[in-house]
Design a protein around this motif. Sequence first.
Motif, short mmCIF file in Angstrom:
data_model
loop_
_atom_site.label_atom_id
_atom_site.label_comp_id
_atom_site.label_asym_id
_atom_site.label_seq_id
_atom_site.Cartn_x
_atom_site.Cartn_y
_atom_site.Cartn_z
N TRP A 78 0.85 -1.19 0.00
CA TRP A 78 0.00 0.00 0.00
C TRP A 78 0.89 1.24 0.00
CZ3 TRP A 78 -5.05 0.89 -0.76
CH2 TRP A 78 -5.56 2.13 -0.43
N GLU A 79 0.76 2.06 -1.04
CA GLU A 79 1.63 3.21 -1.22
C GLU A 79 0.90 4.54 -1.10
OE1 GLU A 79 4.73 2.80 -1.35
OE2 GLU A 79 4.94 0.68 -1.87
N PHE A 80 -0.33 4.53 -0.56
CA PHE A 80 -1.15 5.74 -0.56
C PHE A 80 -1.35 6.34 0.82
CE2 PHE A 80 -2.55 2.86 -3.97
CZ PHE A 80 -2.17 3.62 -5.07
N GLY A 81 -0.57 5.92 1.78
CA GLY A 81 -0.67 6.50 3.11
C GLY A 81 -1.65 5.78 4.02
N LYS A 82 -1.38 5.85 5.31
CA LYS A 82 -2.21 5.16 6.29
C LYS A 82 -3.62 5.74 6.37
CE LYS A 82 -2.13 2.02 9.63
NZ LYS A 82 -1.73 0.62 9.41
N GLY A 83 -3.73 7.07 6.20
CA GLY A 83 -5.03 7.71 6.30
C GLY A 83 -6.01 7.22 5.25
N LEU A 84 -5.57 7.16 3.98
CA LEU A 84 -6.44 6.70 2.91
C LEU A 84 -6.79 5.22 3.09
CD1 LEU A 84 -7.91 7.37 0.31
CD2 LEU A 84 -5.82 6.84 -0.96
N CYS A 85 -5.83 4.45 3.59
CA CYS A 85 -6.09 3.03 3.85
C CYS A 85 -7.21 2.87 4.87
CB CYS A 85 -4.81 2.36 4.36
SG CYS A 85 -5.08 0.68 5.01
N MET A 86 -7.12 3.59 5.98
CA MET A 86 -8.13 3.47 7.01
C MET A 86 -9.48 4.00 6.55
SD MET A 86 -6.42 1.88 9.16
CE MET A 86 -7.80 1.68 10.27
N LEU A 87 -9.45 5.04 5.69
CA LEU A 87 -10.71 5.58 5.15
C LEU A 87 -11.39 4.54 4.26
CD1 LEU A 87 -12.68 7.91 4.75
CD2 LEU A 87 -11.24 8.69 2.84
N LYS A 92 -15.78 0.62 3.63
CA LYS A 92 -16.25 -0.72 3.30
C LYS A 92 -17.39 -1.14 4.22
CE LYS A 92 -16.30 -5.19 2.29
NZ LYS A 92 -16.81 -5.74 1.02
N TYR A 93 -17.21 -0.93 5.52
CA TYR A 93 -18.21 -1.32 6.50
C TYR A 93 -19.39 -0.35 6.51
CZ TYR A 93 -14.84 -4.72 8.10
OH TYR A 93 -13.97 -5.78 8.15
N VAL A 94 -19.11 0.93 6.31
CA VAL A 94 -20.20 1.90 6.23
C VAL A 94 -21.14 1.54 5.09
CG1 VAL A 94 -20.77 4.30 5.70
CG2 VAL A 94 -18.95 3.79 7.32
N ASN A 95 -20.58 1.26 3.93
CA ASN A 95 -21.40 0.94 2.77
C ASN A 95 -22.16 -0.38 2.96
OD1 ASN A 95 -20.49 3.25 1.44
ND2 ASN A 95 -18.72 2.20 0.61
#
Length: 327
Positions: A78-87, A92-95
Amino acid sequence: MTNSSSCNETDLKSYYAITYTVILVPGLIGNTLALWVFYGYMKETKRAVIFMINLAIADLSQVLSLPLRIFYYLTGTWEFGKGLCMLCFYLKYVNMYASIYFLVCISVRRYLFLMYPFRSSNCRRICDVYISIIGWVLVCVGCLPFPLLRFKEDGKNTCFVDLPVQELDLPISIMLMTIGELVGFVTPLFIILYCSWKTVLSLKEKNSASHDLGEKKKALKMILTCALVFLICFAPYHISFPLDFFVKTKKIKDDCVQQKLISVFHAVALCLASLNSCVDPVIYYFTTDEFRRRLSRQDLQDSIQLSHLSFARKNSRDVLREDTTEY
């Protein structure tokens, strides 16, 4: 999967990548088309169209996050940062739980409209809007424990299923799992089954007119379809989720074969939950007369011609404006 140190890791990344790739295109097309159709006949019907719109938005949001998931499962990093990963992990669960919420709302709305038409007519579309807003707020707040339990710095570029899990005491783990299962799955399932049962009983009434009987059959078809999709897409996940959680938190660690079976079952269940975003547009088509009519050849041609006509008029006005400016 993150299992105990004595058990070899089960690599399911290729399975996730293939499954999400298969879901991506039909989910994107189906839900985009559904939103277009609902916008077109939103003023023509009162039958849960607001809930269907919100369900399509939830499904489309989930589908739009799939490319990042596919990229991660193909590359393994994962190369997009921890914040985007957690978002993405959180959304996923919200949807998913938003889909559960609006499937229940659709079933209840059709049931109430059928059984209490005069009372239901008093609750105008604005009521459904308020119910939808409340639902989104409840789902967003209720899903916060998912990222909070997985937010743990490990110095690795991992995301999604490879995220580490916070260590919790067994009583706290059981309490969280019980609350999540009761609120997120058992209660919605009970409501949908209750609406189905009451609608079936109404079909057996001998004093029903032929028109009422037809409406009851349509309502029953939609409610039963919601129940079927609910069971296929969400029941396996809510069976596997507590087991997988206990594996990841090392509460189940003695039997390596058992851990692997749970991990594989959870992977299949997780993909079935994502499959819901492709199945919901099928529900709209086969259970909603307005949806099929809107997608009929004549209506589709009329809509396309109207779009072309509007576009041509806009271009003509722009050209005329440019010509006037030059002089």
